[in-house]
Structure formats: structure tokens, C-alpha cells
Enzyme design. Structure first.
Site, PDB file in Angstrom:
ATOM      1  CB  VAL A  88       3.414  -4.295  -1.517  1.00 43.78           C
ATOM      2  CG1 VAL A  88       3.299  -5.355  -2.612  1.00 43.78           C
ATOM      3  CG2 VAL A  88       2.100  -4.186  -0.752  1.00 43.78           C
TER       4      VAL A  88
ATOM      5  CE  LYS B 179       5.991  11.829  -1.484  1.00 44.00           C
ATOM      6  NZ  LYS B 179       4.599  11.599  -1.083  1.00 44.00           N
TER       7      LYS B 179
ATOM      8  CD  GLU C 207      -4.123 -12.797  -9.158  1.00 44.33           C
ATOM      9  OE1 GLU C 207      -4.170 -13.303 -10.267  1.00 44.33           O
ATOM     10  OE2 GLU C 207      -5.127 -12.623  -8.447  1.00 44.33           O
TER      11      GLU C 207
ATOM     12  CB  VAL D 231      -8.152  -8.176  -6.551  1.00 47.12           C
ATOM     13  CG1 VAL D 231      -9.494  -8.678  -6.042  1.00 47.12           C
ATOM     14  CG2 VAL D 231      -8.359  -7.002  -7.499  1.00 47.12           C
TER      15      VAL D 231
ATOM     16  N   GLY E  98       0.794  -3.619   8.728  1.00 44.44           N
ATOM     17  CA  GLY E  98       0.959  -3.329   7.299  1.00 44.44           C
ATOM     18  C   GLY E  98      -0.232  -3.720   6.452  1.00 44.44           C
TER      19      GLY E  98
ATOM     20  CD  GLU F  78      -4.561   0.638   0.569  1.00 46.35           C
ATOM     21  OE1 GLU F  78      -3.967   1.545  -0.027  1.00 46.35           O
ATOM     22  OE2 GLU F  78      -4.335  -0.552   0.353  1.00 46.35           O
TER      23      GLU F  78
ATOM     24  CE  LYS G 257      -8.332  -4.782  -2.215  1.00 41.99           C
ATOM     25  NZ  LYS G 257      -8.286  -5.004  -0.757  1.00 41.99           N
TER      26      LYS G 257
HETATM   27  N1  LIG Z   1      -0.083  -3.165   2.263  1.00 39.38           N
HETATM   28  C1  LIG Z   1      -0.834  -4.126   1.747  1.00 39.38           C
HETATM   29  O1  LIG Z   1      -1.119  -5.124   2.408  1.00 39.38           O
HETATM   30  C2  LIG Z   1      -1.328  -4.022   0.341  1.00 39.38           C
HETATM   31  C3  LIG Z   1      -2.083  -5.077  -0.185  1.00 39.38           C
HETATM   32  C4  LIG Z   1      -2.518  -5.035  -1.508  1.00 39.38           C
HETATM   33  C5  LIG Z   1      -2.204  -3.935  -2.283  1.00 39.38           C
HETATM   34  N2  LIG Z   1      -1.496  -2.897  -1.745  1.00 39.38           N
HETATM   35  C6  LIG Z   1      -1.190  -1.761  -2.623  1.00 39.38           C
HETATM   36  O2  LIG Z   1       0.216  -1.745  -2.864  1.00 39.38           O
HETATM   37  C7  LIG Z   1       0.654  -0.399  -3.045  1.00 39.38           C
HETATM   38  C8  LIG Z   1       1.771  -0.116  -2.038  1.00 39.38           C
HETATM   39  O3  LIG Z   1       1.255  -0.260  -0.738  1.00 39.38           O
HETATM   40  P1  LIG Z   1       2.226  -0.363   0.539  1.00 39.38           P
HETATM   41  O4  LIG Z   1       1.362  -0.850   1.637  1.00 39.38           O
HETATM   42  O5  LIG Z   1       3.462  -1.099   0.180  1.00 39.38           O
HETATM   43  O6  LIG Z   1       2.561   1.188   0.776  1.00 39.38           O
HETATM   44  P2  LIG Z   1       3.649   1.790   1.785  1.00 39.38           P
HETATM   45  O7  LIG Z   1       4.145   0.764   2.734  1.00 39.38           O
HETATM   46  O8  LIG Z   1       3.056   3.040   2.329  1.00 39.38           O
HETATM   47  O9  LIG Z   1       4.870   2.174   0.827  1.00 39.38           O
HETATM   48  C9  LIG Z   1       4.719   3.108  -0.176  1.00 39.38           C
HETATM   49  C10 LIG Z   1       6.015   3.243  -0.923  1.00 39.38           C
HETATM   50  O10 LIG Z   1       5.788   4.121  -2.037  1.00 39.38           O
HETATM   51  C11 LIG Z   1       6.852   5.047  -2.096  1.00 39.38           C
HETATM   52  N3  LIG Z   1       6.347   6.253  -2.782  1.00 39.38           N
HETATM   53  C12 LIG Z   1       5.279   7.023  -2.478  1.00 39.38           C
HETATM   54  N4  LIG Z   1       5.137   8.004  -3.401  1.00 39.38           N
HETATM   55  C13 LIG Z   1       6.123   7.830  -4.306  1.00 39.38           C
HETATM   56  C14 LIG Z   1       6.518   8.514  -5.479  1.00 39.38           C
HETATM   57  N5  LIG Z   1       5.830   9.567  -5.938  1.00 39.38           N
HETATM   58  N6  LIG Z   1       7.602   8.057  -6.160  1.00 39.38           N
HETATM   59  C15 LIG Z   1       8.314   6.985  -5.723  1.00 39.38           C
HETATM   60  N7  LIG Z   1       7.990   6.279  -4.615  1.00 39.38           N
HETATM   61  C16 LIG Z   1       6.902   6.704  -3.910  1.00 39.38           C
HETATM   62  C17 LIG Z   1       7.247   5.286  -0.661  1.00 39.38           C
HETATM   63  O11 LIG Z   1       8.551   5.809  -0.654  1.00 39.38           O
HETATM   64  P3  LIG Z   1       9.386   6.099   0.702  1.00 39.38           P
HETATM   65  O12 LIG Z   1       9.779   4.726   1.196  1.00 39.38           O
HETATM   66  O13 LIG Z   1      10.508   6.880   0.241  1.00 39.38           O
HETATM   67  O14 LIG Z   1       8.437   6.812   1.629  1.00 39.38           O
HETATM   68  C18 LIG Z   1       7.162   3.860  -0.106  1.00 39.38           C
HETATM   69  O15 LIG Z   1       8.350   3.155  -0.349  1.00 39.38           O
HETATM   70  C19 LIG Z   1      -0.585   0.478  -2.842  1.00 39.38           C
HETATM   71  O16 LIG Z   1      -1.148   0.751  -4.089  1.00 39.38           O
HETATM   72  C20 LIG Z   1      -1.529  -0.406  -2.048  1.00 39.38           C
HETATM   73  O17 LIG Z   1      -2.886  -0.091  -2.299  1.00 39.38           O
HETATM   74  C21 LIG Z   1      -1.053  -2.922  -0.463  1.00 39.38           C
END
Ligand SMILES: NC(=O)c1ccc[n+]([C@@H]2O[C@H](COP(=O)([O-])OP(=O)(O)OC[C@H]3O[C@@H](n4cnc5c(N)ncnc54)[C@H](OP(=O)(O)O)[C@@H]3O)[C@@H](O)[C@H]2O)c1
Length: 390
Positions: free
Chosen positions: A14, A38, A120, A123, A178, A181, A196
Site C-alpha cells: 500500500v 523496518k 478510508e 475498509v 498483494g 494480509e 472492517k
Molecule cells: N495489501 C492490501 O491490499 C491492503 C488493503 C487494505 C489495507 N491494507 C492494510 O495496509 C497496511 C499495510 O499493508 P501492506 O499490504 O502494504 O503490507 P506490506 O506489503 O507487508 O508492507 C508492510 C510495510 O510495513 C513496514 N513495517 C513493518 N513493521 C514496521 C515498523 N515497526 N516500523 C516501520 N515500518 C514497518 C515494512 O517495512 P520493510 O519494507 O522494511 O519490511 C513494509 O514496508 C496493513 O495495515 C494492511 O492491513 C492492505
């Protein structure tokens, strides 16, 4: 129009989606000053001097007035968001788990510090459902908000049920794209939908729900014979979120698979798409559909929050403020279908107007009605049970 200086946490699916969509947005003035991540040594598609591994580089920087929190760790996300709000920074997040589990405290924090908290992207990905409920339906009494709130499970159901792919392969594809979760349990066991649902319940009915109150189960117990039974009824299986106002004024909320008629709008929501049905007192039934997950669709929802902040937008939580406060209730009777590979599982559940369905090899099933309170107990006692509303 406010000038926004952004400190971003997370540069994953995201985070990168938002970063790229912001590059194409010319309607407002923003500047990403720092991105805290991280893992050291990861290749990042953005200038290296933007990145930091120290959260204080954002939280302690007074020139940063907006924190965009996009990490995959809900506990740490809450610490970051709390600290940002306390320091007078506006917050945008897509973290449904963090928001749902701390709603009461987050509402108090944004109020006490006179800042905005927008979510936004938390959800249904790109569907603008939170602002629609918050702004458009702010005064209309609603009867029900329901739908497909999880892109991963809908992707798995579509691929396994309609395209013959096996479950593991479909899940792995959803992860590669992607949608899933970091821990897929949250998706497939219905927790993601539950978070949600809690958020939607606040925006649509003004109620603050406790996650332990809700009846929730996911898609892991579905069998091919369940799908075949659904087909005989001209229905398909979908995992649905439901927030429903009861005739006594209470609000019921439950997350259960459902047998959905083939000609219903939700039956035709496929892959990572989500669908939301809003049933209003005066407007009637409205259906919203869009991509429920993924880098750009979710990034676009976060972008819309950034844009809203640029003109000082803040949720007023109008239904909550109106103090209509329908209480939560599980005292609701639902028509259901249950199945298991073990006969005792089926025998242990007593249904009203019970109808035993024909037994085939290692497959036992029946239909009837059950109270949600009883179903909640039953799901704990009988973990192999597949349950779907009819
Ligand atoms: N993916 C989707 O389609 C989607 C849809 C709606 C909502 N979301 C929500 O959006 C959020 C992010 O999801 P994502 O899919 O983008 O996750 P992701 O691809 O796994 O990326 C997670 C990111 O968070 C960073 N991170 C983890 N722990 C951290 C910390 N303690 N301090 C600083 N950075 C940290 C990671 O760093 P590194 O890069 O260094 O590992 C990575 O850049 C989540 O809450 C998820 O529920 C996701």
C-alpha cells in the site's frame, strides 16, 4: 487549502501504491519528507535519503503535520498513531485491525488533540464506503449494511469454486498479487472482515462494537459438496459481513459465509473485488463494487484521504454523535445450512425447523434456523463445522 508535510510509515504494497499515486496528483500541495521502514538492506524504489529506521525522525519532526501509517503490525501501528495524535499530527491509516480494536481510544485521542484521523483505505480498498456512510447517509436511518469485505477470500472462492484451482494455489496467487494480509489466517478465518465490520458499524449505525461480541467464521471448512449443494439451490458461497438493525432497535453484526442467489449483485462480485449493499429507510437498496485490495486501489483510497485532509476534512461520527446508540444484540434468529465430514458434529447442533439433507460418503448436512447466541457457542465447540446463512 492546507499544506501537508507527510511522514510515512511502511513502504510495502500500500505504501508504494500511495507513493506512486501521489506522484500523479496535482490538485493539492503535499511533500513526503520521510518514510520509516523496518528492514535494513531492502532495495526501495524511491530516493534512499527519504528512508529512515527510526520512528522519532517523523514523530519528533514538528514540520511534519501528517502521519500516514501503512505498516503490517497492528500493535506497533497503534503506538505510532497514538503518539502522532498526541503530538498534534493528523493521521491517515489503512490498518483495520488497529482501528477496530482501539476505536474508542482513537475517537478520544482525535477529539482531545483536535486533529483528524482518516481510514478510508482500511475498509474495502478502493470503494469509498466510509465517507459515503459518514457524509451521504449521515442522517438517513439505515436498515442494513452488508457485503463482501475481503479481497483475498473472494479471490480464493472465485478461483477454487469457478476455475477449479486448489485452495493453496489460489491463496498463494492472492499473496503474490498483494491482496493477502501478511498472516493469511486473518483473511481466511474472517478476522479481517470482522475488523472492517466493526468500523462500518460505527459509521453506519453509530455503535462501538467489541470484537469478542461478534459471531465470526471464515472459509476454511468449505468442501466441494457444500458448493455443489449451493449450486442445486441456484446459489454461490460468499463470505459476508452483516450489520443489521433489528426491530427492537438493537444492532446485530456477524461475519459468516452465505449462500447467495446467482442473480444477486454480490454473487457477481469476483476475484479481489469487494461489494457493499447499503439498505436505507428512504433511499432503498444501493450497491457499491470495486477493487477491495491491492497496491493501487488501496493507495488510491489513502490518496483520497490525503486530498480530504488538504481541505481540513475530519470525520464527525455523526450517527454516533446523534446518540441514537442502538445497543448490540446477538438475539437474532437466522436461517442456516451446516455441514461436516463427521456425523456427530451435525447431530450436536439443534436447529429449529430442521431439515436433514441426504447423506453421502463422509458428508453430513442439514438446514434450519438458529439463534446467533447459540451459533456463537456452537462454532467454538464444533470447529470442523461449515456454516452458511441461507
Ligand atoms: N495489501 C492490501 O491490499 C491492503 C488493503 C487494505 C489495507 N491494507 C492494510 O495496509 C497496511 C499495510 O499493508 P501492506 O499490504 O502494504 O503490507 P506490506 O506489503 O507487508 O508492507 C508492510 C510495510 O510495513 C513496514 N513495517 C513493518 N513493521 C514496521 C515498523 N515497526 N516500523 C516501520 N515500518 C514497518 C515494512 O517495512 P520493510 O519494507 O522494511 O519490511 C513494509 O514496508 C496493513 O495495515 C494492511 O492491513 C492492505
Amino acid at each position: 487549502m492546507n499544506k501537508l508535510t507527510i511522514g510515512m510509515f511502511g513502504f510495502g504494497c500500500v505504501g508504494q501504491g500511495l507513493y506512486h499515486t501521489l506522484l500523479y496528483s496535482t490538485g493539492f500541495t503535499t511533500h513526503i519528507k520521510k518514510i520509516v521502514v523496518k528492514t535494513h538492506g531492502k532495495k526501495r524504489e524511491a530516493p534512499v535519503d527519504l528512508f529512515s529506521f527510526n520512528k522519532e525522525d517523523i514523530l519528533n519532526d514538528d514540520s511534519i503535520n501528517v502521519v500516514v501509517e501503512l505498516i503490517d503490525d497492528a500493535a506497533e501501528a497503534f503506538e505510532i498513531v497514538k503518539s502522532a495524535l498526541q503530538r498534534g499530527k493528523h493521521v491517515i491509516t489503512a490498518n483495520k485491525k488497529m482501528v477496530a480494536l482501539h476505536l474508542t481510544e482513537l475517537l478520544q485521542l482525535q477529539e482531545a488533540n483536535d486533529v483528524s484521523l482518516l481510514y478510508e483505505g482500511a475498509v474495502c480498498g478502493s470503494i469509498p464506503i466510509i465517507r459515503t456512510l459518514e457524509e451521504y447517509f449521515d442522517n438517513e436511518p439505515l436498515h442494513k449494511v452488508s457485503g463482501i469485505f475481503n479481497g483475498t477470500t473472494n479471490y480464493i472462492l472465485t478461483k477454487t469454486l469457478h476455475e477449479g484451482m486448489n485452495y493453496a494455489e489460489a491463496l498463494s496467487q492472492a499473496q503474490e498479487k498483494g491482496f493477502a494480509e501478511t498472516d493469511p489466517t486473518s483473511d481466511v478465518e474472517g478476522y479481517d472482515v470482522m475488523y472492517k465490520t466493526i468500523i462500518v458499524a460505527l459509521q453506519s449505525f453509530g455503535v462501538l462494537l467489541d470484537s469478542t461480541q461478534l459471531v465470526r467464521t471464515g472459509i476454511t471448512n468449505i468442501k466441494a459438496k457444500d458448493v455443489a449443494f449451493a449450486a442445486t439451490q441456484h446459489k454461490v458461497i460468499k463470505l459476508l459481513a452483516n450489520v443489521v438493525k433489528q426491530s427492537d432497535g438493537g444492532v446485530a453484526a456477524y461475519i459468516l459465509p452465505a449462500l447467495v442467489a446467482n442473480n444477486h449483485s454480490l454473487a457477481n462480485v469476483h476475484n479481489e473485488f469487494n461489494g457493499v449493499v447499503v439498505e436505507g429507510e428512504f433511499s432503498g437498496t444501493q450497491f457499491f463494487m470495486g477493487r477491495g485490495a491491492g497496491s493501487y486501489p488501496t493507495g488510491a483510497a489513502v490518496l483520497s484521504d490525503v486530498s480530504a485532509l488538504s481541505y481540513g476534512y475530519r470525520y464527525a461520527f455523526k450517527k454516533h454523535a446523534q446518540k441514537i446508540h442502538y445497543g448490540f444484540t446477538n438475539n437474532v434468529v437466522l436461517p442456516i445450512f451446516i455441514s461436516s465430514t463427521v456425523q456427530e458434529d451435525i447431530d450436536s447442533v439443534s436447529l429449529v425447523e430442521e431439515k436433514i439433507l441426504p447423506v453421502t460418503e463422509n458428508y453430513f448436512s442439514k438446514t434450519g434456523h438458529i439463534n446467533l447466541n447459540m451459533l456463537k457457542q456452537q462454532l467454538i465447540q464444533t470447529p470442523r463445522l461449515f456454516v452458511a446463512t441461507l
